[in-house]
Enzyme design. Structure first.
Site, PDB file in Angstrom:
ATOM      1  N   GLU A   1       0.812  -1.212   0.000  1.00  0.00           N
ATOM      2  CA  GLU A   1       0.000   0.000   0.000  1.00  0.00           C
ATOM      3  C   GLU A   1       0.844   1.261   0.000  1.00  0.00           C
ATOM      4  O   GLU A   1       0.491   2.256  -0.658  1.00  0.00           O
ATOM      5  CB  GLU A   1      -0.953  -0.001   1.202  1.00  0.00           C
TER       6      GLU A   1
ATOM      7  N   HIS B   1     -11.299  -4.988   8.686  1.00  0.00           N
ATOM      8  CA  HIS B   1     -12.093  -4.800   7.474  1.00  0.00           C
ATOM      9  C   HIS B   1     -13.227  -3.792   7.669  1.00  0.00           C
ATOM     10  O   HIS B   1     -14.054  -3.637   6.779  1.00  0.00           O
ATOM     11  CB  HIS B   1     -12.683  -6.131   7.004  1.00  0.00           C
TER      12      HIS B   1
HETATM   13  C1  LIG Z   1      -1.866  -4.997   4.358  1.00  0.00           C
HETATM   14  C2  LIG Z   1      -2.918  -5.747   3.644  1.00  0.00           C
HETATM   15  N1  LIG Z   1      -3.317  -5.354   2.426  1.00  0.00           N
HETATM   16  C3  LIG Z   1      -4.315  -5.987   1.780  1.00  0.00           C
HETATM   17  C4  LIG Z   1      -4.943  -7.057   2.336  1.00  0.00           C
HETATM   18  C5  LIG Z   1      -6.119  -7.733   1.623  1.00  0.00           C
HETATM   19  N2  LIG Z   1      -5.757  -9.101   1.219  1.00  0.00           N
HETATM   20  C6  LIG Z   1      -6.072 -10.163   1.964  1.00  0.00           C
HETATM   21  S1  LIG Z   1      -5.407 -11.577   1.380  1.00  0.00           S
HETATM   22  C7  LIG Z   1      -4.683 -10.785   0.084  1.00  0.00           C
HETATM   23  C8  LIG Z   1      -3.824 -11.565  -0.862  1.00  0.00           C
HETATM   24  C9  LIG Z   1      -2.653 -12.160  -0.168  1.00  0.00           C
HETATM   25  O1  LIG Z   1      -1.892 -12.948  -1.047  1.00  0.00           O
HETATM   26  P1  LIG Z   1      -0.732 -13.896  -0.520  1.00  0.00           P
HETATM   27  O2  LIG Z   1       0.176 -13.137   0.370  1.00  0.00           O
HETATM   28  O3  LIG Z   1      -0.126 -14.527  -1.712  1.00  0.00           O
HETATM   29  O4  LIG Z   1      -1.443 -14.967   0.398  1.00  0.00           O
HETATM   30  P2  LIG Z   1      -2.541 -16.024  -0.004  1.00  0.00           P
HETATM   31  O5  LIG Z   1      -3.881 -15.394   0.205  1.00  0.00           O
HETATM   32  O6  LIG Z   1      -2.305 -16.432  -1.413  1.00  0.00           O
HETATM   33  O7  LIG Z   1      -2.338 -17.158   0.939  1.00  0.00           O
HETATM   34  C10 LIG Z   1      -4.994  -9.432   0.112  1.00  0.00           C
HETATM   35  C11 LIG Z   1      -4.566  -8.451  -0.889  1.00  0.00           C
HETATM   36  C12 LIG Z   1      -4.498  -7.456   3.608  1.00  0.00           C
HETATM   37  N3  LIG Z   1      -5.033  -8.501   4.234  1.00  0.00           N
HETATM   38  N4  LIG Z   1      -3.496  -6.790   4.232  1.00  0.00           N
END
Ligand SMILES: Cc1ncc(C[n+]2csc(CCOP(=O)(O)OP(=O)(O)O)c2C)c(N)n1
Ligand SMILES: Cc1ncc(C[n+]2csc(CCOP(=O)(O)OP(=O)(O)O)c2C)c(N)n1
Ligand SMILES: [Mg+2]
Ligand SMILES: [Mg+2]
Lengths: 369, 334, 334, 369
Positions: free
Chosen positions: C67, C136
């Site tokens: 972000e 959230h």
């Molecule tokens: C700081 C932050 N930004 C955005 C989000 C929203 N979000 C939740 S899961 C996700 C994707 C995460 O991807 P990854 O790290 O590859 O983990 P995965 O879900 O594939 O296990 C996002 C963007 C968040 N939880 N935290």
């Protein structure tokens, strides 16, 4: 210098000990974890798969607010828990309930956050499992601090800190790895690279040769491992844990795996990936791979397999029963834990809620009369 | 605390904070001091001077240059039995740590139903008046005070700096400890030792007065006292309340003070909009409504980025501006 | 704007925002939409649905998951001729970008004496009421509203969502655009096209009333309107003011409204302490002092972290809680 | 893959074309920048050194609020500016006023921030120099955005983004490099590794083999260069700029140099480093090294050297004169630039200041009477 750098660079291909058909690779032929370890891992994966299925049913029934699936990533999650000693710590993300359960946390408590009745369902100190963390990568510096505190006291604790491929882009990932390196903190950073961050494929997240190549930039050895090969995961992760325990500092392990289901129940994965791609990965199923091997070797028989399935069923049952029990939410909880002692403002505010509730009860009673 | 023989020393605010750290570290081996340049250098304001020499590198140490990392690392230390005291080198340089402070440090206790406590202090050299360039003079208390789960403390003199910091370190709750930079060199009598009253959460009346109440905290308190002094020369008796602690907020002392005079001016250096000063004005207006003879006035920073050194005097609450606000309080005899 | 034939459509808030983005992108090739999952997926709330397909990958695209990076990258885009619209996936996930927003986006124009303008919009799906888990459902407006240099806008209906976003994108100033998540699916009539009055900075009276004034913005407005409806059934006439824009703040409309009724309740979902609601209460108390028949009351979130789904109803301003506050306004005839 | 990784890893030793005694190294013998380029660089360094001295005098005289010295880092700062075309952009830190001046910004305006009468003294668009940035590493993502915007329009702009060794620990460093890599943004990330972040030595900042080794973790080539060797810097940086311009994406260059003076005038460097260490680095002075070489080769003669000194003196004179002029600070400025149009609140607040000022003026007048 050169040899130092080489030591830190990952192998060119992920370490694989069992191939997708369950046959030992050349490396696997040279050395595999003990049969009992693999059986323990299989049991964990069977339980994880069943737990995941159960959770999916519960989320459809509205008993969970949201559920991020671990289907396909069972080998990673089970191995991450299995290589730890009791005094070690596990730092999971929202996706790692299967790892949390594998670590011995009560499955119902493990789902507390996702159920929606409290932010963290379990006592982090009981099994040394940090609360599931949602803001990406933010738990990694905590993991380093926990490890450093233990080290200052001369304890031999190792911390397993998990994150996703997407989370590696966050600044906190960088800062955590660097702190760990500089303080030689006994942390294993374990990336479950499941190829996607919600809809964003790895290629839009990073163009590095691999995520494990990030290690050398901190002076941390990096390694890649097949994330659907429990045998390889146990070997690589336990090696990392033991080196960390021996004072050799942190390590970075990237597991290549795949999220078979959508990001969560709320996600529609057809918008960003093809069925073919999913099918291809389904063929690399970590459970099938290990089971095939263990059966071929005669390490697993039907009775044992049935026992694993029954134990998994028992976890599913406990999960189901626990989540189907309604707990009356108590607003006092909202005010009780903000500080060690509520401020006078919180006392007043809770009184407002109590007043509303007693008036509500009164009017309900009047209605009844 | 009953009155026992108390050791006193004359110290500057910076020295008082240094002394509080030293005394806390000597008393409790789990107290750690960490941050950027806090080790051999002793911090850019020399607040941590000598701590590494006295307690060793494991107890007071430099970290890599990363504020989110520092806050997050300290969170982990606190989760695992330590009492970290972290320094953010200047107010605006705490912003990279915002996510860690707001989503983790502030919420850990609550998220875990009280199972994980974070006895952690975030020291922030704070506010302006020292001719610092941009990002070195922010007043960031409102961001933290708006975030449930943090205690927010701002001493206005060396004695409070010492005792509030001792208490902050001993507290099971995370405390944002705001050190008014312009008061670092101001000297005063300091009562040493732990458990001095009044503690965190208690406001005090610094100067009695009957005509109107000035409510201030941190760097604004000496200015308020000066204004009261000046007003007294003009025949007007101003009471001065020093909040000391923004969260928890001492409604009792503040409201009693305002009710006793019927008029109030809130003074703070920070930008006024949606600030702690707004909170105080709103609370006092609501709670003391029938005692008020005039609207509650605010003397705060304007709603602008902190000015460069040569213009900062326009932004800082001054004695004159406070007295103007007091003059505005609809005095029937005016 | 004189009344010309205006195209209208019935849209949900999410659709209205999507339409505003599409119309702005079609009109101005420098408008870019970027963030996490805003590309092929169309965002987790489908607000950017179809934009990549329609305008191509250069105009609407996914970024790496970071972000601060998104906000900082957008700062550079805006410095160099673009009008980026960035999405923070959820309110609390904007916190890692806090430093970039507060020290750079908010201050760039001022630091450079107006030479570098940042026409940049930060879209934030915002606030609660949707059963979301921790992080959230935060209401983060007070952090931004306290920071000079940012405009802070919160629509309460699809029509404002469209027109305020069109204006935000066209604005030379950075705008924090808060999208009440629980209103994403609420439908309403939307007047399309740019330049619809009232613009950013203008509050409106959503419902006339004579007994007391409810002041709200964003997700609290529909609740306030419901409360007014309910009060009307009980014979009390409540006026409802919708701020629409928190910064700039419309003192004129707000004060005139409160002076016309002599009583006011401020309603906001966010934690109350040191908040926008505190600011409103303080301003109204000060400026309308002599018109007020009762203290200004606030109905806000309590000073606690946002509750988990099953407990969030305790935190949200409800019709009953608003009516309780109204009942409290010292009615002589009560 | 292997060759890709190798391409991204820096050379084991920093690139050096002239040794500390001003003699060409083996690499230098093979190729050196043209004599005119080196002369231009020397002129820039002489000016930078003199400018730095002047600023030090001014800060002692209270004409500057604070001054972060560039003494010892002139080769880095001058080279960073010199390799850029007019349409390129420079993103400096607080320490890089010498680079800013070398880029052609008026020296008095370049010191605006440090003088204390406004946050940024110059118009960033005039010479395409971003405002001096103090919060560490935060300007790096801006640089990537500027580069990407240019690329979207098909312009051939390259962005030179500078930061210090300490700044590499910040999350924004990580996020910026990754964004640049993923978007193939034409950015040269240039680390002036001057061995310290205020008092913190590099060893407490990073244990990576070198900071340039961070590149591979993003898929970005990294290179190390002797930061006191202008010839090497021009070669490495202009190579990076031209590759970026040709569409080959971002690069990471680490220059090994040293901050000869304290961090700023307010700092006391004796608290954290030894005189011996400083002396050792003084011997590697970038000006002396280049001048020795140029004289030995007959490229530089006394007349030219005198002209450089005179030009430098002229800059010092302009700086001195400009900073000694007092500008009456105008509070209107505080309110004028916050938004494109002041809010009604700002109008009211400025009126308060005006009212105070007119009453002050009145009472001063009364006093006089
Ligand atoms: C700081 C932050 N930004 C955005 C989000 C929203 N979000 C939740 S899961 C996700 C994707 C995460 O991807 P990854 O790290 O590859 O983990 P995965 O879900 O594939 O296990 C996002 C963007 C968040 N939880 N935290
Ligand atoms: C985000 C942030 N944190 C802290 C500071 C305070 N600070 C100013 S300079 C400095 C050291 C920077 O070291 P380095 O990046 O190596 O640059 P150098 O000063 O050596 O050129 C620090 C900690 C800052 N400016 N920004
Ligand atoms: Mg992923
Ligand atoms: Mg440095």
């Amino acid at each position: 210098m050169k040899s130092d750098v080489d030591r830190m660079l990952p192998s060119l291909e992920p370490v694989m000990l069992l191939d997708p058909d369950g046959r030992p690779t050349a490396a696997g032929k040279a050395s595999l974890p003990a049969g009992e370890e693999l059986l323990r891992g299989l049991a964990g994966m069977v339980a994880a798969r069943r737990f995941n299925e159960q959770a999916y049913v519960l989320v459809r029934q509205g008993r969970l607010a949201v559920y991020p699936s671990s289907h396909g990533q069972e080998a990673c999650q089970v191995a991450a828990a299995q290589v730890l000693a009791d005094d070690d710590w596990l730092f999971p993300t929202y996706r790692d309930t299967a790892a949390v359960v594998a670590r011995g946390v009560d499955p119902v408590e493990a789902l507390g956050l996702l159920k929606g009745d409290w932010h963290s369902g379990y006592d982090p100190y009981e099994r040394r499992v940090a609360p599931l963390t949602t803001p990406l990568a933010t738990q990694l510096p905590h993991a380093v601090g926990v490890a450093h505190a233990a080290r200052l006291r001369g304890e031999s604790t190792v911390v397993m800190a998990i994150c996703g491929d997407g989370a590696t882009s966050e600044g906190d990932f960088h800062e955590a790895l660097n702190f760990a390196a500089v303080f030689r903190a006994p942390v294993v950073f374990f990336i479950q690279n499941n190829q996607y961050a919600i809809s964003v494929p790895l290629a839009r997240q990073s163009i590095a040769p691999s995520l494990a190549h990030k290690g050398v930039g901190y002076g941390i050895p990096g390694e890649q491992v097949d994330g659907n090969d429990l045998a390889a995961l146990l070997t690589v992760l336990s090696g990392a844990v033991e080196r960390a325990r021996a004072g050799q500092g942190p390590q970075l392990v990237e597991a290549r795996t795949y999220r078979i289901q959508a990001h969560t129940n709320a996600d529609d994965a057809t918008r960003y990936r093809t069925d073919d791609e999913v099918t291809e990965w389904v063929a690399k199923d970590p459970l099938v791979r290990l089971e095939t091997y263990l059966r071929a070797e005669g390490i697993l028989d039907d009775a044992r397999a049935a026992a694993f399935a029954e134990a998994a069923e028992e976890i599913a049952r406990r999960t189901r029963d626990g989540l189907n029990r309604d707990v009356e939410p108590n607003p006092d909880d909202l005010f009780r834990f903000v500080y060690s002692r509520p401020t006078s403002q919180l006392v007043d505010q809770l009184a407002v809620v109590h007043d509303e509730m007693s008036r509500d009860a009164l009017s309900r009673e009047e209605d009844r009369r | 605390m009953t009155s026992t023989a108390v050791e006193h020393e004359t110290l500057s605010t910076a020295q008082a904070i240094n002394r509080a750290l030293r005394d806390a570290m000597a008393e409790d081996p789990t107290v750690l001091v960490l941050g950027e340049d806090v080790g051999p250098l002793g911090g850019v304001f020399r607040v941590t001077d000598g701590l590494t020499a006295e307690f060793g590198e494991d107890r007071c140490f430099d970290t890599p240059l990363a504020e989110a990392g520092i806050a997050g690392f300290a969170t982990g230390l606190a989760m695992n039995g330590m009492r970290p005291v972290i320094e953010m080198q200047f107010d605006a340089f705490a912003y990279p740590a915002f996510e860690q402070v707001v989503s983790h440090i502030a919420k850990m206790r609550n998220r875990t139903r009280g199972r994980v406590e974070l006895p952690l202090v975030i020291r922030i050299p704070y506010a302006g008046g020292i001719g610092g360039v941009e990002h070195h003079c922010d007043s960031s208390e409102s961001y933290f005070a708006h975030t449930p789960g943090l205690h927010v403390v701002a001493p206005s003199n060396p004695s409070d700096a010492y005792s509030l910091l001792r208490e902050a370190i001993a507290s099971p709750d995370p405390v944002v400890f705001l050190e008014p930079k312009k008061l670092y060199w101001a000297k005063g009598e300091v009562a040493l030792g732990r458990g001095r009253e009044p503690g965190i959460g208690k406001a005090v009346v610094r100067r009695p007065g009957t005509d109107a109440t000035l409510i201030a905290y941190g760097p604004a308190v000496p200015v308020a006292l000066e204004a009261a002094e000046e007003a007294a020369r003009g025949g007007r008796s101003l009471q001065v309340v020093d909040l000391r602690s923004i969260v928890p907020f001492d409604d009792g002392v503040v409201c009693a003070a305002v009710e006793s005079t019927g008029r109030a001016v809130v003074i703070a250096e920070a930008v006024g909009f949606a600030s702690v000063a707004a909170e105080i004005a709103a609370r006092v207006s609501e709670r003391c409504f029938h005692s008020l003879s005039a609207p509650v006035r605010r003397v705060t920073g304007f709603d602008i980025p902190y000015p460069p050194p040569k213009l900062e005097h326009f932004q800082l609450p001054s004695v004159d501006r406070i007295l103007d606000a007091v003059d505005d309080l609809q005095w029937e005899d005016a």
